[in-house]
Design a protein around this motif. Structure first.
Motif, short mmCIF file in Angstrom:
data_model
loop_
_atom_site.label_atom_id
_atom_site.label_comp_id
_atom_site.label_asym_id
_atom_site.label_seq_id
_atom_site.Cartn_x
_atom_site.Cartn_y
_atom_site.Cartn_z
N TRP A 1 91.07 46.44 -53.90
CA TRP A 1 91.44 47.23 -52.71
C TRP A 1 90.25 48.04 -52.18
N ASN A 2 89.38 48.48 -53.08
CA ASN A 2 88.18 49.21 -52.67
C ASN A 2 86.92 48.43 -52.99
N GLY A 3 87.06 47.11 -53.11
CA GLY A 3 85.92 46.26 -53.36
C GLY A 3 85.14 45.99 -52.08
N GLU A 4 84.00 45.35 -52.24
CA GLU A 4 83.08 45.13 -51.11
C GLU A 4 83.72 44.39 -49.92
N PRO A 5 84.48 43.30 -50.14
CA PRO A 5 85.06 42.61 -48.98
C PRO A 5 85.98 43.48 -48.13
N TYR A 6 86.87 44.24 -48.78
CA TYR A 6 87.76 45.12 -48.03
C TYR A 6 86.98 46.22 -47.31
N VAL A 7 86.05 46.85 -48.02
CA VAL A 7 85.25 47.92 -47.42
C VAL A 7 84.47 47.39 -46.23
N GLU A 8 83.87 46.23 -46.38
CA GLU A 8 83.08 45.65 -45.29
C GLU A 8 83.94 45.34 -44.07
N MET A 9 85.12 44.74 -44.28
CA MET A 9 85.99 44.42 -43.15
C MET A 9 86.47 45.68 -42.45
N ARG A 10 86.81 46.72 -43.21
CA ARG A 10 87.25 47.98 -42.59
C ARG A 10 86.12 48.61 -41.78
N GLN A 11 84.90 48.58 -42.33
CA GLN A 11 83.75 49.13 -41.60
C GLN A 11 83.49 48.35 -40.32
N GLN A 12 83.55 47.03 -40.41
CA GLN A 12 83.30 46.20 -39.24
C GLN A 12 84.31 46.51 -38.13
N GLN A 13 85.59 46.55 -38.50
CA GLN A 13 86.60 46.77 -37.48
C GLN A 13 86.56 48.18 -36.92
N ALA A 14 86.21 49.15 -37.74
CA ALA A 14 86.08 50.52 -37.24
C ALA A 14 84.98 50.63 -36.20
N SER A 15 83.97 49.76 -36.32
CA SER A 15 82.85 49.76 -35.36
C SER A 15 83.10 48.83 -34.18
N GLY A 16 84.28 48.17 -34.17
CA GLY A 16 84.61 47.28 -33.06
C GLY A 16 84.14 45.86 -33.25
N ASP A 17 83.73 45.52 -34.46
CA ASP A 17 83.23 44.18 -34.75
C ASP A 17 84.36 43.36 -35.39
N PHE A 18 84.92 42.41 -34.63
CA PHE A 18 86.03 41.59 -35.11
C PHE A 18 85.56 40.15 -35.25
N ASP A 19 85.84 39.54 -36.40
CA ASP A 19 85.40 38.16 -36.60
C ASP A 19 86.31 37.19 -35.84
N GLU A 20 85.93 35.91 -35.90
CA GLU A 20 86.60 34.89 -35.10
C GLU A 20 88.09 34.79 -35.40
N MET A 21 88.45 34.87 -36.68
CA MET A 21 89.87 34.74 -37.05
C MET A 21 90.66 35.93 -36.52
N CYS A 22 90.11 37.11 -36.63
CA CYS A 22 90.81 38.30 -36.14
C CYS A 22 90.95 38.26 -34.62
N LEU A 23 89.95 37.73 -33.93
CA LEU A 23 90.03 37.63 -32.48
C LEU A 23 91.10 36.62 -32.05
#
Length: 388
Positions: free
Chosen positions: A354-376
Motif C-alpha cells: 500500500w505504501n510501496g513504490e508503485p502506489y506512491v509513484e502513481m499517487r504522485q503522478q496523478q497529484a501532479s496531473g500526469d495520467f497514464d494511457e490506461m487512466c486516460l
C-alpha cells in the motif's frame, strides 16, 4: 472531495489524534482494544484526508478489496481480462493461502469486499469458506458469477454465505448476443440456473440481493431494455449497468458511441422514473443521466473513485486511496482494469504494498496531473450507485 466527505472526515479528527502510530504499522497499535466500527471510521477518515491533501504515502489501510477467489475461467468474453492477458502474466489458479491470510489480516478496516475479478469465483469450491473469513467484520460483500457453474448445492452456499449481493453476468436478451459475448455459455442453461437460484432464495429465506450485471458495449446497447425486462420476469432485485471501457487497443465494435451512450442514459432515466419498475438500478456515474448518484457503500466516509472527470477536469483517482485488486495468484493491481502490478501478497504484506513504490509513484503522478494511457481511457467510476 465533496464538502460532505470533508465534514465526515473532520468529525473523527479527535478519534484520529488518539492514535499516534500509523495504522499500517499494526504492531504498534493495540488493534484489539479498538472497536471494529471505530477502526473503520478512523481509517476511512485518514483515507479521505490523504486524498484531499494529495499525499502519496498513507497512514491508513485500503478499505475496499477486490479479491479473486479464482482466476480460472470457463468462458471466453471479448471484454474480459482473460482474453487479453496470457496465462504466463496471470496464472489460472485458485486464491493462494498467503494472499487470503493477508486479506483477512485487514478485515476490520474493510468497508467493502468483492469476491470476483478476472475469473469465475464458483470454480473454487472453497468460495463459501473464503467468504466466511470476512463475515461479521465487513458490512458489504458481493460477488459476480457468469452463472454457468450453478447447481443446487453451490447455489445454497452462495445464498447463505453472508453476501449482500450476487450478480449474474448477462450481456444479451437473446441467445445470439448472449452466447457471442459469453463464448462457451448456453443462454437457456443460464436462465435455468438463475431461476433455480431465485427459487432457492425463497426456500432458504436468504436476504442476499440477486441481479444482473450488464456490460453495455457497442454490440448490445440496444438490448438493455430487453435485459432489464428479463431481470424483472425472473424476479431479480436489481440490474447493475456498466459502460464498456477499452482495456487494450483493437477491441473493435465494443466501445460505446455517443448515440449508444445517450440511448442508455435515456432508458435508465425513464426506467428509474417509471412507477411500474420492479428492479432497482446500480449505475456507474458515466451512465447516470441525472447525476442522482448515491454511494451504495454502507459508510459515507468511505473513499471511492467516483467521477474522475475528463480532459482538463480529470482528477486524481480515489481508487489509489481506497482499494486493492488482489488476483488469485496474490498479485495486486490498482483497480479492476489497470494492468500495472503493484506488488505480490505472497512476498509482502498489504501495508508494505500500500505504501510501496508503485502506489506512491502513481499517487504522485496523478497529484501532479500526469495520467497514464490506461487512466486516460477510463471514463467511469468505481462507485456503485443505487437508486429506484
Amino acid at each position: 472531495m465533496t464538502s460532505q466527505s470533508i465534514k465526515v472526515a473532520g468529525g473523527v479528527v479527535a478519534a484520529i489524534n488518539r492514535f499516534t502510530a500509523p495504522l499500517h504499522n499494526r504492531q504498534t497499535v493495540n488493534a484489539e482494544s479498538i472497536g471494529i466500527a471505530e477502526k473503520k471510521s478512523v481509517n476511512n477518515a485518514r483515507l479521505a484526508r490523504a486524498l484531499h491533501e494529495g499525499r502519496a504515502r498513507l497512514d491508513s489501510l485500503p478499505n475496499f478489496l477486490i479479491l479473486d477467489t479464482s482466476s480460472k475461467y470457463n468462458l471466453r468474453c471479448p471484454m474480459c481480462w482473460q482474453t487479453l492477458v496470457s496465462e504466463e502474466d496471470m496464472p489460472r489458479t485458485h486464491l493462494s493461502k498467503k494472499a487470503l491470510a493477508e486479506a483477512v489480516s485487514i478485515k476490520d478496516y474493510l468497508a467493502r469486499i468483492n469476491f470476483h475479478g478476472s475469473g469465475e469465483p464458483l470454480l473454487n469450491t472453497d468460495f463459501a469458506e473464503i467468504i466466511a473469513e470476512f463475515r461479521g467484520a465487513v458490512s458489504y460483500m458481493e460477488t459476480c458469477t457468469n452463472g454457468t457453474p450453478i447447481n443446487q448445492g453451490n447455489a445454497v452456499k452462495l445464498l447463505t454465505a453472508g453476501l449482500n449481493v450476487v450478480r449474474f453476468s448477462c450481456d444479451g436478451d437473446n441467445r445470439s448476443t448472449f452466447e457471442r459475448l459469453r463464448e462457451g455459455a448456453s443462454f437457456e442453461r443460464f436462465i435455468e440456473n438463475v431461476r433455480l437460484t431465485v427459487a432457492l432464495k425463497r426456500e432458504v429465506n436468504s436476504w442476499t440481493h440477486l441481479g444482473f450485471n450488464v456490460v453495455v458495449s457497442g454490440q448490445n446497447w440496444r438490448e438493455l431494455p430487453g435485459i432489464v425486462a428479463l431481470a424483472e420476469s425472473l424476479g431479480l432485485d436489481f440490474v447493475a449497468v456498466f459502460a464498456y471501457i477499452e482495456m487494450a487497443p483493437g477491441t473493435d465494435g465494443l466501445s460505446l458511441s455517443a448515440e449508444a451512450a445517450n440511448f442508455v442514459r435515456c432508458f435508465l432515466r425513464q426506467y428509474k422514473a417509471a412507477p411500474s419498475s420492479k428492479c432497482y438500478l446500480m449505475i456507474t456515474p458515466a451512465l447516470d443521466a441525472d447525476h442522482s448518484v448515491k454511494d451504495q457503500l454502507p459508510n459515507e466516509s468511505t473513499t471511492t473513485k467516483g467521477e474522475v472527470g475528463v480532459g482538463q477536469n480529470r482528477r486524481p483517482c480515489g481508487a489509489l486511496y481506497s482499494m486493492m485488486n488482489v488476483k488469485a495468484d496474490g498479485k495486486v493491481f490498482p483497480c479492476c482494469i489497470h494492468p500495472r502490478v503493484m506488488g505480490d501478497l505472497n512476498r509482502a504484506s498489504v501495508s508494505e504494498i500500500w505504501n510501496g513504490e508503485p502506489y506512491v509513484e502513481m499517487r504522485q503522478q496523478q497529484a501532479s496531473g500526469d495520467f497514464d494511457e490506461m487512466c486516460l481511457r477510463c471514463f467511469d467510476g468505481l462507485r456503485y450507485v443505487s437508486t429506484r
